[in-house]
Design a protein around this motif. Structure first.
Motif: not given
Length: 85
Positions: A23, A26, A52, A56
């Motif tokens: 992440h 992000s 993923y 997220f």
């Protein structure tokens, strides 16, 4: 005649593709989602290709997505055929 106007934010695929599995990168998608939620608007994320990325987005409150994770681009006929299934 009443017209309903639905507004939404769209997160460009370049921001989605830059999100890494851990992440990182992000911050921009998180900010877009936060602003949209603050304005009570839906968020549509394009270019979702990895599980993923989907996880997220869901974790951050964006439930509308499009991308190769779900389907390749379809013609109208292919879409209608798949819709019947």
């Amino acid at each position: 005649m009443n017209t309903i106007l639905m507004l939404s934010f769209k997160i460009d695929l370049t921001f989605i593709q830059n999100i890494k599995e851990d992440h990182t990168n992000s911050e921009i998608p998180e900010a877009i989602i936060a602003v949209a939620r603050g304005l009570q608007l839906d968020v549509i994320a394009e270019g979702v290709e990895e599980e993923y990325q989907k996880e997220f987005l869901i974790k951050n409150g964006s439930y509308h997505m499009q991308g190769y994770l779900f389907s390749k681009p379809l013609s109208k006929e292919e879409f209608e055929k798949n819709l019947v299934k």
